[in-house]
Design a protein around this motif. Sequence first.
Motif, PDB file in Angstrom:
ATOM      1  N   LYS A   1      19.384   2.376  12.605  1.00  0.00           N
ATOM      2  CA  LYS A   1      18.575   1.645  11.628  1.00  0.00           C
ATOM      3  C   LYS A   1      18.387   2.529  10.402  1.00  0.00           C
ATOM      4  CE  LYS A   1      15.043  -0.679  13.066  1.00  0.00           C
ATOM      5  NZ  LYS A   1      13.684  -1.007  13.586  1.00  0.00           N
ATOM      6  N   GLN A   2      18.875   2.061   9.270  1.00  0.00           N
ATOM      7  CA  GLN A   2      18.751   2.825   8.029  1.00  0.00           C
ATOM      8  C   GLN A   2      17.296   2.855   7.557  1.00  0.00           C
ATOM      9  OE1 GLN A   2      21.222   4.419   6.429  1.00  0.00           O
ATOM     10  NE2 GLN A   2      22.772   3.837   7.960  1.00  0.00           N
ATOM     11  N   SER A   3      16.866   3.994   7.042  1.00  0.00           N
ATOM     12  CA  SER A   3      15.521   4.075   6.471  1.00  0.00           C
ATOM     13  C   SER A   3      15.552   4.972   5.246  1.00  0.00           C
ATOM     14  CB  SER A   3      14.505   4.599   7.487  1.00  0.00           C
ATOM     15  OG  SER A   3      14.713   5.959   7.740  1.00  0.00           O
ATOM     16  N   LYS A   4      14.723   4.611   4.269  1.00  0.00           N
ATOM     17  CA  LYS A   4      14.588   5.398   3.053  1.00  0.00           C
ATOM     18  C   LYS A   4      13.105   5.572   2.776  1.00  0.00           C
ATOM     19  CE  LYS A   4      18.845   3.564   0.983  1.00  0.00           C
ATOM     20  NZ  LYS A   4      19.412   2.820  -0.177  1.00  0.00           N
ATOM     21  N   ARG A   5      12.766   6.745   2.294  1.00  0.00           N
ATOM     22  CA  ARG A   5      11.361   7.043   2.056  1.00  0.00           C
ATOM     23  C   ARG A   5      11.165   7.449   0.589  1.00  0.00           C
ATOM     24  NH1 ARG A   5       7.803  11.387   5.619  1.00  0.00           N
ATOM     25  NH2 ARG A   5       5.754  10.848   4.782  1.00  0.00           N
ATOM     26  N   TYR A   6      10.124   6.906  -0.029  1.00  0.00           N
ATOM     27  CA  TYR A   6       9.818   7.206  -1.431  1.00  0.00           C
ATOM     28  C   TYR A   6       8.351   7.615  -1.550  1.00  0.00           C
ATOM     29  CZ  TYR A   6      14.223   4.861  -2.490  1.00  0.00           C
ATOM     30  OH  TYR A   6      15.536   4.509  -2.539  1.00  0.00           O
ATOM     31  N   MET A   7       8.094   8.549  -2.456  1.00  0.00           N
ATOM     32  CA  MET A   7       6.737   9.031  -2.660  1.00  0.00           C
ATOM     33  C   MET A   7       6.444   9.164  -4.149  1.00  0.00           C
ATOM     34  SD  MET A   7       6.374  12.041   0.208  1.00  0.00           S
ATOM     35  CE  MET A   7       6.496  11.677   1.954  1.00  0.00           C
ATOM     36  N   GLY A   8       5.167   9.096  -4.495  1.00  0.00           N
ATOM     37  CA  GLY A   8       4.779   9.266  -5.890  1.00  0.00           C
ATOM     38  C   GLY A   8       3.331   8.901  -6.121  1.00  0.00           C
ATOM     39  N   GLU A   9       2.973   8.738  -7.372  1.00  0.00           N
ATOM     40  CA  GLU A   9       1.607   8.394  -7.753  1.00  0.00           C
ATOM     41  C   GLU A   9       1.617   7.242  -8.749  1.00  0.00           C
ATOM     42  OE1 GLU A   9      -0.384  11.790  -9.296  1.00  0.00           O
ATOM     43  OE2 GLU A   9      -0.611  12.766  -7.342  1.00  0.00           O
ATOM     44  N   ALA A  10       0.543   6.445  -8.717  1.00  0.00           N
ATOM     45  CA  ALA A  10       0.403   5.346  -9.671  1.00  0.00           C
ATOM     46  C   ALA A  10      -1.053   4.906  -9.705  1.00  0.00           C
ATOM     47  CB  ALA A  10       1.301   4.169  -9.291  1.00  0.00           C
ATOM     48  N   ASN A  11      -1.427   4.292 -10.817  1.00  0.00           N
ATOM     49  CA  ASN A  11      -2.757   3.712 -10.931  1.00  0.00           C
ATOM     50  C   ASN A  11      -2.780   2.354 -10.249  1.00  0.00           C
ATOM     51  OD1 ASN A  11      -3.770   5.860 -12.385  1.00  0.00           O
ATOM     52  ND2 ASN A  11      -3.352   4.933 -14.362  1.00  0.00           N
ATOM     53  N   GLY A  12      -3.839   2.106  -9.505  1.00  0.00           N
ATOM     54  CA  GLY A  12      -3.998   0.827  -8.830  1.00  0.00           C
ATOM     55  C   GLY A  12      -5.427   0.345  -8.910  1.00  0.00           C
ATOM     56  N   MET A  13      -5.628  -0.963  -8.744  1.00  0.00           N
ATOM     57  CA  MET A  13      -6.970  -1.538  -8.794  1.00  0.00           C
ATOM     58  C   MET A  13      -7.384  -1.997  -7.399  1.00  0.00           C
ATOM     59  SD  MET A  13      -8.480  -4.703 -11.053  1.00  0.00           S
ATOM     60  CE  MET A  13      -7.592  -5.947 -10.120  1.00  0.00           C
ATOM     61  N   VAL A  14      -8.574  -1.590  -6.984  1.00  0.00           N
ATOM     62  CA  VAL A  14      -9.101  -1.984  -5.677  1.00  0.00           C
ATOM     63  C   VAL A  14      -9.470  -3.462  -5.732  1.00  0.00           C
ATOM     64  CG1 VAL A  14     -10.904  -1.588  -3.970  1.00  0.00           C
ATOM     65  CG2 VAL A  14      -9.986   0.339  -5.283  1.00  0.00           C
ATOM     66  N   VAL A  15      -8.896  -4.247  -4.819  1.00  0.00           N
ATOM     67  CA  VAL A  15      -9.191  -5.683  -4.796  1.00  0.00           C
ATOM     68  C   VAL A  15     -10.134  -6.053  -3.662  1.00  0.00           C
ATOM     69  CG1 VAL A  15      -7.078  -6.338  -5.987  1.00  0.00           C
ATOM     70  CG2 VAL A  15      -7.060  -6.138  -3.501  1.00  0.00           C
ATOM     71  N   SER A  16     -10.219  -5.194  -2.619  1.00  0.00           N
ATOM     72  CA  SER A  16     -11.167  -5.473  -1.536  1.00  0.00           C
ATOM     73  C   SER A  16     -11.389  -4.218  -0.711  1.00  0.00           C
ATOM     74  CB  SER A  16     -10.663  -6.605  -0.632  1.00  0.00           C
ATOM     75  OG  SER A  16      -9.479  -6.219   0.041  1.00  0.00           O
ATOM     76  N   LYS A  17     -12.592  -4.113  -0.128  1.00  0.00           N
ATOM     77  CA  LYS A  17     -12.951  -3.011   0.754  1.00  0.00           C
ATOM     78  C   LYS A  17     -13.362  -3.569   2.111  1.00  0.00           C
ATOM     79  CE  LYS A  17     -15.879  -0.015  -0.996  1.00  0.00           C
ATOM     80  NZ  LYS A  17     -17.060   0.532  -1.715  1.00  0.00           N
ATOM     81  N   GLU A  18     -12.998  -2.852   3.168  1.00  0.00           N
ATOM     82  CA  GLU A  18     -13.430  -3.262   4.500  1.00  0.00           C
ATOM     83  C   GLU A  18     -14.847  -2.754   4.778  1.00  0.00           C
ATOM     84  OE1 GLU A  18     -10.762  -2.325   7.629  1.00  0.00           O
ATOM     85  OE2 GLU A  18      -9.001  -3.124   6.601  1.00  0.00           O
TER      86      GLU A  18
END
Length: 419
Positions: A53-70
């Motif tokens: 099973k082929q797999s690829k992994r990517y990493m990095g940073e980005a700005n995101g907006m919280v849409v919900s909290k548990e």
Amino acid sequence: MVSPRTKSIFLFVVALGLVLGPISYFLTQNAPEPTNPPIDDNSTPPTEFPTIKQSKRYMGEANGMVVSKEESIFLIGFSNYGNEEAINASLLNISGVEQVNISKQENSGETGLYAYTIQLKVKPENTERVGYFLMTTFRAPPFSFTFDSIGVPAKVNFPPEVLLAKYPSGELSNITMPEEVPAYIFTYTNNRQVTTFAIDAIFSGGKLQVVALENPRVYKPPTDTEYELGEAEVLNVTGYGFSSDVDYEETVEASEVEAMLLSNGVNATIVYSEPNDFFFVTPENSFELVQALNVSGVKAEEQGTDVKVFIGNLTETLAVLDEASPGLDYSVPKGLLLVSANQSFVYSAEEPVKIYSLTPGEMSVEHSTGCFFIEKYADTICRQMPADVQEGELFPVNITVKSVFGGILHPVIAKPILG
């Protein structure tokens, strides 16, 4: 380059049991799948080879907006304190904590004898307050926790495409993000808030799994501040001191002043801060003044409506300034001399005259040092006091009371009224 924080995302997720689908997607680079080819009775059974099973992994940073909290806070922490019942009771005692689930294991590391994984049921609107008291109460004795992670499960919205680096080659690619990404955020991060996340994305078996962990950022809890006039009781007097302004061109050798005072029976410590080599003026025509000063050989620059005048030769600088802008008010910076004497100098109305006459500059502040007690808040504070106070005496103080989430921060701030 992959940061240690990015690498820790999966350890955090697994340790806390976050359900993101098959966890094997996050842990397995090559997952074998058995095959069942047809069997020919007249031939030797073939060797079975697993499908890779082929797999690829990517990493990095980005700005995101919280849409919900548990309604949860997860903690991973370490401590030498092993009384689970006491920890459970203290957690339930925090306003906003509705339920506690504790898992304790023995820990052989240097961080503590026990490793704890704790899940708290907390409404989203209460996570900030609960998180604050977790970080303050449980870091202090008797618990003395060292926290590895404190987070709130959440859903985060990222841009449709995010530039991530392939692991381990570092090749950059635009990765199409899901509409909502499972994440862990800090307890003080709110819905609709935009912040920066470390992202880990894995393609495996034609599917994409993404998880995000909020990056550290500066946080100051909300505080309420009140001011009042109160009284303090002197507990002890340990010494005396004053400060004085010293002219710009006057040279002060602290050791020489200390030796002179000591020869007169005063064991004192001198701290001298030299004056700045510039000063500010605020003229109506700041641009024209800067031009005139620079043309005349005095370095100056405009900073908003102020003119920063640099001191070369003080006399020449002031002469040029007076010529360029007659009648302009200005003040030249002075050096600051701080004198602290122990109780070999017993304060009296006459003694300061001798001390000040041996010290260069013009005295501006006079005080004693020691500790005092504020009965209303049961706080002991050690700092400056009026110069002539005696043990057991009351004197007025300006009190600043700060509270966080309704709890007063002790000790309160008390500034004696010096006179």
